[in-house]
Design a protein around this motif. Structure first.
Motif, mmCIF file in Angstrom:
data_model
loop_
_atom_site.group_PDB
_atom_site.id
_atom_site.type_symbol
_atom_site.label_atom_id
_atom_site.label_comp_id
_atom_site.label_asym_id
_atom_site.label_seq_id
_atom_site.Cartn_x
_atom_site.Cartn_y
_atom_site.Cartn_z
ATOM 1 N N UNK A 1 -7.023 13.867 52.039
ATOM 2 C CA UNK A 1 -8.373 13.417 52.399
ATOM 3 C C UNK A 1 -9.443 14.326 51.800
ATOM 4 N N UNK A 2 -10.514 13.729 51.304
ATOM 5 C CA UNK A 2 -11.600 14.505 50.733
ATOM 6 C C UNK A 2 -11.399 14.905 49.294
ATOM 7 N N UNK A 3 -10.329 14.400 48.661
ATOM 8 C CA UNK A 3 -10.004 14.762 47.285
ATOM 9 C C UNK A 3 -10.222 13.564 46.366
ATOM 10 N N UNK A 4 -10.692 13.825 45.145
ATOM 11 C CA UNK A 4 -10.874 12.768 44.151
ATOM 12 C C UNK A 4 -9.762 12.901 43.117
ATOM 13 N N UNK A 5 -8.759 12.014 43.132
ATOM 14 C CA UNK A 5 -7.676 12.105 42.135
ATOM 15 C C UNK A 5 -8.162 11.661 40.762
ATOM 16 N N UNK A 6 -7.748 12.388 39.723
ATOM 17 C CA UNK A 6 -8.085 12.001 38.355
ATOM 18 C C UNK A 6 -6.850 12.168 37.482
ATOM 19 N N UNK A 7 -6.658 11.245 36.558
ATOM 20 C CA UNK A 7 -5.522 11.313 35.637
ATOM 21 C C UNK A 7 -5.872 12.227 34.462
ATOM 22 N N UNK A 8 -4.964 13.161 34.168
ATOM 23 C CA UNK A 8 -5.228 14.083 33.065
ATOM 24 C C UNK A 8 -3.935 14.704 32.566
ATOM 25 N N UNK A 9 -3.737 14.653 31.273
ATOM 26 C CA UNK A 9 -2.672 15.370 30.580
ATOM 27 C C UNK A 9 -3.367 16.397 29.706
ATOM 28 N N UNK A 10 -3.187 17.691 30.000
ATOM 29 C CA UNK A 10 -3.940 18.729 29.289
ATOM 30 C C UNK A 10 -3.499 18.899 27.843
ATOM 31 N N UNK A 11 -2.443 18.209 27.434
ATOM 32 C CA UNK A 11 -2.038 18.243 26.027
ATOM 33 C C UNK A 11 -2.673 17.096 25.228
ATOM 34 N N UNK A 12 -3.523 16.300 25.888
ATOM 35 C CA UNK A 12 -4.183 15.165 25.239
ATOM 36 C C UNK A 12 -5.680 15.445 25.127
ATOM 37 N N UNK A 13 -6.161 15.893 23.974
ATOM 38 C CA UNK A 13 -7.582 16.252 23.824
ATOM 39 C C UNK A 13 -8.532 15.121 24.184
ATOM 40 N N UNK A 14 -8.146 13.893 23.876
ATOM 41 C CA UNK A 14 -9.040 12.772 24.159
ATOM 42 C C UNK A 14 -9.220 12.557 25.658
ATOM 43 N N UNK A 15 -8.181 12.828 26.431
ATOM 44 C CA UNK A 15 -8.298 12.718 27.886
ATOM 45 C C UNK A 15 -9.202 13.808 28.452
ATOM 46 N N UNK A 16 -9.094 15.011 27.910
ATOM 47 C CA UNK A 16 -9.940 16.112 28.364
ATOM 48 C C UNK A 16 -11.405 15.797 28.076
ATOM 49 N N UNK A 17 -11.691 15.331 26.868
ATOM 50 C CA UNK A 17 -13.073 15.000 26.494
ATOM 51 C C UNK A 17 -13.640 13.901 27.383
ATOM 52 N N UNK A 18 -12.841 12.890 27.637
ATOM 53 C CA UNK A 18 -13.301 11.775 28.473
ATOM 54 C C UNK A 18 -13.586 12.246 29.895
ATOM 55 N N UNK A 19 -12.737 13.118 30.419
ATOM 56 C CA UNK A 19 -12.939 13.601 31.782
ATOM 57 C C UNK A 19 -14.189 14.468 31.872
ATOM 58 N N UNK A 20 -14.431 15.304 30.874
ATOM 59 C CA UNK A 20 -15.614 16.156 30.879
ATOM 60 C C UNK A 20 -16.898 15.318 30.859
ATOM 61 N N UNK A 21 -16.856 14.185 30.187
ATOM 62 C CA UNK A 21 -18.019 13.300 30.171
ATOM 63 C C UNK A 21 -18.197 12.584 31.505
ATOM 64 N N UNK A 22 -17.089 12.414 32.229
ATOM 65 C CA UNK A 22 -17.114 11.636 33.475
ATOM 66 C C UNK A 22 -17.544 12.466 34.678
ATOM 67 N N UNK A 23 -17.127 13.735 34.734
ATOM 68 C CA UNK A 23 -17.401 14.548 35.932
ATOM 69 C C UNK A 23 -18.210 15.790 35.541
ATOM 70 N N UNK A 24 -19.495 15.635 35.475
ATOM 71 C CA UNK A 24 -20.366 16.714 35.033
ATOM 72 C C UNK A 24 -20.820 17.653 36.118
ATOM 73 N N UNK A 25 -20.362 17.445 37.354
ATOM 74 C CA UNK A 25 -20.841 18.280 38.453
ATOM 75 C C UNK A 25 -19.932 19.462 38.761
ATOM 76 N N UNK A 26 -18.874 19.667 37.975
ATOM 77 C CA UNK A 26 -17.905 20.736 38.231
ATOM 78 C C UNK A 26 -18.522 22.106 37.944
ATOM 79 N N UNK A 27 -18.351 23.045 38.895
ATOM 80 C CA UNK A 27 -18.752 24.432 38.615
ATOM 81 C C UNK A 27 -17.602 25.420 38.809
ATOM 82 N N UNK A 28 -16.408 24.904 39.124
ATOM 83 C CA UNK A 28 -15.208 25.744 39.208
ATOM 84 C C UNK A 28 -14.039 24.995 38.589
#
Length: 235
Positions: free
Chosen positions: A46-73
């Motif tokens: 509860x209270x968690x936002x699940x996101x799909x991510x494979x850190x060996x896939x650069x395109x997934x990392x780029x897409x996620x960074x564009x999607x969640x811009x409020x991260x500070x940690x």
């Protein structure tokens, strides 16, 4: 930085230490926790936002960074194990896979999220490394240790380069944790929940490196022993 009201992204968060980080963040008052994993279907905290991510896939990392811009940690926890001799025929494949996940993955994440972290007055990266970044178990951990040694060096470089924008970097070094990765390893293992709590406390205290258990402290001390531990005392 303070965990209270922070917005965190944890990679490899579907089990083990990653899941423990998610629980610890929520308990410490984080306002939002993005829980990333290759398969995030099992993340139901509860209270968690699940996101799909494979850190060996650069395109997934780029897409996620564009999607969640409020991260500070950012917590770079995703990693893979694997054992064997560095002289075995399949060691190069194992080394490649471990480097891509354990060293290159966190670097790609830092590159993608550093501009987002810079937007905040307080921001940080936690890199989960290992006591085995400083030692090898002959015939068992050579390639894994190599990937974690690289991760340690990259974490140090991140700390130096991100200082100008006010982003803290904490390297977590720990020996065996009671998770699926270390299930077949004999001996005492640390609690993932305790390690997660210790790490967040260290970050809030402004520490740059955490040696989370006695084994890690001993391995670190062995770097300057005579002869140094890495010349064969682990054998």
């Amino acid at each position: 930085m303070k965990i209270q009201n922070s917005v965190a992204l944890v990679t490899g968060s579907n089990r083990g230490l990653g899941a423990a980080f998610v629980r610890a963040l929520l308990a410490a008052g984080a306002s939002k926790v993005y829980a990333a994993a290759r398969d995030c279907k099992g993340i139901t905290e509860p209270g968690v936002v699940p996101v799909s991510l494979d850190v060996t896939r650069p395109e997934q990392i780029s897409a996620l960074a564009q999607e969640i811009g409020d991260v500070n940690l950012l917590i770079n926890n995703a990693g893979i194990g694997g054992a064997g001799s560095v002289l075995s025929p399949d060691s190069l494949t194992l080394l490649h896979n471990q480097f891509e996940t354990n060293a290159v993955g966190p670097l790609r994440m830092a590159q993608a999220f550093a501009p987002l972290l810079a937007r905040h007055d307080s921001s940080a990266i936690i890199n989960v490394i290992s006591a085995l970044s400083w030692a090898t178990l002959p015939g068992i951990t050579g390639t894994y240790s190599a990937s974690k040694a690289a991760a340690w060096a990259l974490s140090n470089a991140m700390r130096q380069e991100l200082k100008a924008q006010g982003t803290d970097v904490l390297s977590l070094h720990v020996a065996f944790i009671d998770t699926d990765m270390a299930r077949g390893v004999p001996g005492e293992k640390a609690s993932p929940d305790e390690i997660a709590r210790m790490t967040l406390s260290a970050l809030e205290a402004g520490e740059s490196e955490l040696l989370a258990d006695k084994v890690t402290e001993s391995v670190h001390a062995g770097l300057t022993s005579h002869p140094p531990m890495y010349l064969g005392m682990m054998g």
